[in-house]
Design a protein around this motif. Sequence first.
Motif, PDB file in Angstrom:
ATOM      1  N   GLY A  39      40.783  77.187  44.511  1.00 41.38           N
ATOM      2  CA  GLY A  39      39.359  77.222  44.852  1.00 41.38           C
ATOM      3  C   GLY A  39      38.973  78.551  45.462  1.00 41.38           C
ATOM      4  N   GLY A  40      37.679  78.651  45.760  1.00 44.54           N
ATOM      5  CA  GLY A  40      37.143  79.869  46.347  1.00 44.54           C
ATOM      6  C   GLY A  40      36.711  79.634  47.782  1.00 44.54           C
ATOM      7  N   HIS A  41      36.056  80.636  48.341  1.00 43.52           N
ATOM      8  CA  HIS A  41      35.695  80.612  49.757  1.00 43.52           C
ATOM      9  C   HIS A  41      34.794  79.424  50.119  1.00 43.52           C
ATOM     10  N   VAL A  42      33.898  79.078  49.209  1.00 37.81           N
ATOM     11  CA  VAL A  42      32.955  77.996  49.491  1.00 37.81           C
ATOM     12  C   VAL A  42      33.412  76.669  48.886  1.00 37.81           C
ATOM     13  N   SER A  43      33.912  76.730  47.652  1.00 36.60           N
ATOM     14  CA  SER A  43      34.311  75.472  46.993  1.00 36.60           C
ATOM     15  C   SER A  43      35.434  74.786  47.753  1.00 36.60           C
ATOM     16  N   LEU A  44      36.161  75.546  48.555  1.00 37.36           N
ATOM     17  CA  LEU A  44      37.247  74.953  49.339  1.00 37.36           C
ATOM     18  C   LEU A  44      36.725  73.906  50.324  1.00 37.36           C
ATOM     19  N   ILE A  45      35.533  74.140  50.868  1.00 36.00           N
ATOM     20  CA  ILE A  45      35.034  73.216  51.887  1.00 36.00           C
ATOM     21  C   ILE A  45      34.008  72.209  51.364  1.00 36.00           C
ATOM     22  N   ALA A  46      33.361  72.533  50.235  1.00 34.27           N
ATOM     23  CA  ALA A  46      32.262  71.648  49.847  1.00 34.27           C
ATOM     24  C   ALA A  46      32.179  71.308  48.364  1.00 34.27           C
ATOM     25  N   GLY A  47      33.024  71.808  47.546  1.00 36.16           N
ATOM     26  CA  GLY A  47      32.945  71.491  46.124  1.00 36.16           C
ATOM     27  C   GLY A  47      33.700  70.212  45.793  1.00 36.16           C
ATOM     28  N   LEU A  48      33.807  69.964  44.502  1.00 37.13           N
ATOM     29  CA  LEU A  48      34.567  68.792  44.063  1.00 37.13           C
ATOM     30  C   LEU A  48      36.015  68.882  44.534  1.00 37.13           C
ATOM     31  N   ASN A  49      36.544  70.123  44.492  1.00 33.66           N
ATOM     32  CA  ASN A  49      37.924  70.337  44.927  1.00 33.66           C
ATOM     33  C   ASN A  49      38.111  69.976  46.389  1.00 33.66           C
ATOM     34  N   ALA A  50      37.080  70.235  47.172  1.00 34.43           N
ATOM     35  CA  ALA A  50      37.172  69.947  48.607  1.00 34.43           C
ATOM     36  C   ALA A  50      37.385  68.453  48.824  1.00 34.43           C
ATOM     37  N   ARG A  51      36.592  67.666  48.106  1.00 31.67           N
ATOM     38  CA  ARG A  51      36.670  66.217  48.244  1.00 31.67           C
ATOM     39  C   ARG A  51      38.051  65.705  47.832  1.00 31.67           C
ATOM     40  N   ARG A  52      38.583  66.270  46.773  1.00 38.24           N
ATOM     41  CA  ARG A  52      39.863  65.781  46.247  1.00 38.24           C
ATOM     42  C   ARG A  52      41.049  66.345  47.003  1.00 38.24           C
ATOM     43  N   ARG A  53      40.931  67.609  47.438  1.00 37.72           N
ATOM     44  CA  ARG A  53      42.125  68.272  47.964  1.00 37.72           C
ATOM     45  C   ARG A  53      42.063  68.570  49.456  1.00 37.72           C
ATOM     46  N   MET A  54      41.014  69.321  49.857  1.00 41.78           N
ATOM     47  CA  MET A  54      41.042  69.841  51.216  1.00 41.78           C
ATOM     48  C   MET A  54      40.797  68.783  52.273  1.00 41.78           C
ATOM     49  N   TRP A  55      39.724  68.008  52.134  1.00 41.62           N
ATOM     50  CA  TRP A  55      39.386  67.040  53.175  1.00 41.62           C
ATOM     51  C   TRP A  55      40.534  66.082  53.480  1.00 41.62           C
ATOM     52  N   PRO A  56      41.166  65.492  52.463  1.00 37.58           N
ATOM     53  CA  PRO A  56      42.269  64.567  52.785  1.00 37.58           C
ATOM     54  C   PRO A  56      43.417  65.235  53.551  1.00 37.58           C
ATOM     55  N   GLN A  57      43.716  66.486  53.204  1.00 33.60           N
ATOM     56  CA  GLN A  57      44.818  67.176  53.901  1.00 33.60           C
ATOM     57  C   GLN A  57      44.440  67.462  55.347  1.00 33.60           C
ATOM     58  N   LEU A  58      43.197  67.859  55.542  1.00 34.36           N
ATOM     59  CA  LEU A  58      42.715  68.141  56.897  1.00 34.36           C
ATOM     60  C   LEU A  58      42.737  66.857  57.727  1.00 34.36           C
ATOM     61  N   GLU A  59      42.254  65.798  57.117  1.00 34.49           N
ATOM     62  CA  GLU A  59      42.188  64.507  57.828  1.00 34.49           C
ATOM     63  C   GLU A  59      43.574  64.039  58.250  1.00 34.49           C
ATOM     64  N   ARG A  60      44.511  64.177  57.341  1.00 37.47           N
ATOM     65  CA  ARG A  60      45.874  63.722  57.601  1.00 37.47           C
ATOM     66  C   ARG A  60      46.496  64.519  58.751  1.00 37.47           C
ATOM     67  N   TRP A  61      46.293  65.849  58.707  1.00 39.18           N
ATOM     68  CA  TRP A  61      46.866  66.710  59.754  1.00 39.18           C
ATOM     69  C   TRP A  61      46.259  66.381  61.115  1.00 39.18           C
ATOM     70  N   LEU A  62      44.948  66.179  61.097  1.00 39.34           N
ATOM     71  CA  LEU A  62      44.230  65.949  62.347  1.00 39.34           C
ATOM     72  C   LEU A  62      44.503  64.543  62.907  1.00 39.34           C
ATOM     73  N   ALA A  63      44.606  63.565  62.024  1.00 35.91           N
ATOM     74  CA  ALA A  63      44.719  62.171  62.461  1.00 35.91           C
ATOM     75  C   ALA A  63      45.926  61.959  63.373  1.00 35.91           C
ATOM     76  N   VAL A  64      47.055  62.497  62.980  1.00 31.36           N
ATOM     77  CA  VAL A  64      48.274  62.259  63.772  1.00 31.36           C
ATOM     78  C   VAL A  64      48.287  63.063  65.064  1.00 31.36           C
ATOM     79  N   ARG A  65      47.340  63.954  65.218  1.00 26.21           N
ATOM     80  CA  ARG A  65      47.288  64.769  66.442  1.00 26.21           C
ATOM     81  C   ARG A  65      46.055  64.442  67.285  1.00 26.21           C
ATOM     82  N   SER A  66      45.387  63.358  66.960  1.00 27.26           N
ATOM     83  CA  SER A  66      44.123  63.049  67.643  1.00 27.26           C
ATOM     84  C   SER A  66      44.172  61.772  68.468  1.00 27.26           C
ATOM     85  N   THR A  67      45.339  61.266  68.746  1.00 28.27           N
ATOM     86  CA  THR A  67      45.430  60.021  69.527  1.00 28.27           C
ATOM     87  C   THR A  67      45.708  60.325  70.995  1.00 28.27           C
TER      88      THR A  67
END
Lengths: 152, 365
Positions: free
Chosen positions: B337-365
């Motif tokens: 992806g590119g600078h913008v599609s990484l956070i808000a494009g179709l790729n973001a929904r499929r790739r970036m958001w889930p990875q971010l969520e997973r990383w954050l979830a285990v460190r947010s309790t």
Amino acid sequence: MANGAGDGANGKRSNTANDLGAQWQDMIGQWERGFDALATQLMGTEGFARAMNQGQQAGLAFQKTLGEAVNRQLAALDLPTGESIRALHETLLRIERRLDHLEARLPVATAGAADPAVPQPSRTKQPPVEYTAQPAAAGAPTGAPGAGQEAA
Amino acid sequence: MSTTATSAAAELDTDGVLAQAQAFFSDLAGRGARRLELATAAPEPVGLTPKDVVLERGTLRLYHYRPLVDEVYRVPVLLVMATTNKSFVFDLAPGQSMIEFLLQRGFDVYTLDWAPPTQAERHLSLEDYTQDFIPSCAQAIQTRSGEPELSIIGYCMGGVLSLIYAATHRKGPLKNLACITTPVDWHQLGLMNVWNDPEYFDVDQLVDTLGILPVEAVTRMFEMQRPAQKTAGEMRLWSQLADPDFVRSFRAFERWGEETLPLAGEYVRETTKALCWDNQLYTGELQVSGRSADLAQIEVPVLSIVAQHDHLAPRKATEPLLRLVGSEDKQEVLLKGGHVSLIAGLNARRRMWPQLERWLAVRST
């Protein structure tokens, strides 16, 4: 950041491989890459940078001289300068924003309704089990650059 | 073939060509009318997820998004937007919103957004952004949530500001830091380095004359790095005008690109000299408000998410981040992806958001 419309919304393609639409998309992509590569070559030179900045400096110098001359004339006529009008405009904007903010809060205050910020959900959520089962994603110190790397 | 038959075939061909041409021009006219309709239509609605304004001071806006679930993670999350753009790229439309995604997954989400700085704010500097604005937001979040800690997700220059904040606030309240497309080696910014060469670029003249770097200059700086992008985007739009999802998404992105923000002059001067010219974020020599902003001082868990085809924060500029921070728990995620599609494009929904969520979830309790 650039124009997000070109970067973000271009992911959707036709499902049919031999679709004319897909070919058109590929053609646009190729043209875009080729044009950008050529433009980068041209604009990445010392000569371009020098010319661009010289143009900018000349424009700024003219703008400054003109601005000073106009301000002198306005001062002589006892008229407000562009800067003072802008300052006034900004002050009014700030007041308007504050009023909007207060107005938005009025219904809550007058109706005696609870502040929507008050009822908070409980902060007890735990991550799904599968998240904690895999060490790479579960917080074990990895320190490994590229740990989440995705193949191109 | 007889003369009559040949003549009839030619007539048929002519009819066929005429019909095709008619269909082509009719289609073209239809698309033109539709494009005109879009160009004159009201802007695409964006940032629709319900939120409250927590803090509003000058250029600073702190929003708190209303929770979508009954149970959330203990640690609230603050998204720090780049100073050049509005934060609604995190919340483009229902179903295409990183904020909505995080809320649905049980995070308590805040966003630090920016209003255009006024001439009165032309003196804002890195110190204001990292020693006042972010700490003020952190404090407001602590008060509102009742939690002593928070996680920060910084995007692009928002990531740079978050890194400086983290390096200069080692005693907390930061618990986790995720940087998205965040450049740290500023000598690897490609065209920007050539154009901003101190030999030709007089940043003092620019700032002293204008006070605020106008929107046009900021937009031009971005567009010049991908000059064909806008035209190619328009061509893609013309070919997919019948696809309402594509059109909606395109218009939302287009709106975001058009609503670029001006920049405070002093901030531009400081960023150019300290980061662009002297590369102090990379060398560890950056001082803000008399405090060292050496990234080695950061010890909280760090996640760096970078895009493979990012022309604004190229891989070479983002890659050293993990080497420079002092954290033991650190991870890089490289995505297509590119600078913008990484956070808000179709790729973001499929790739970036889930990875971010997973990383954050285990460190947010």
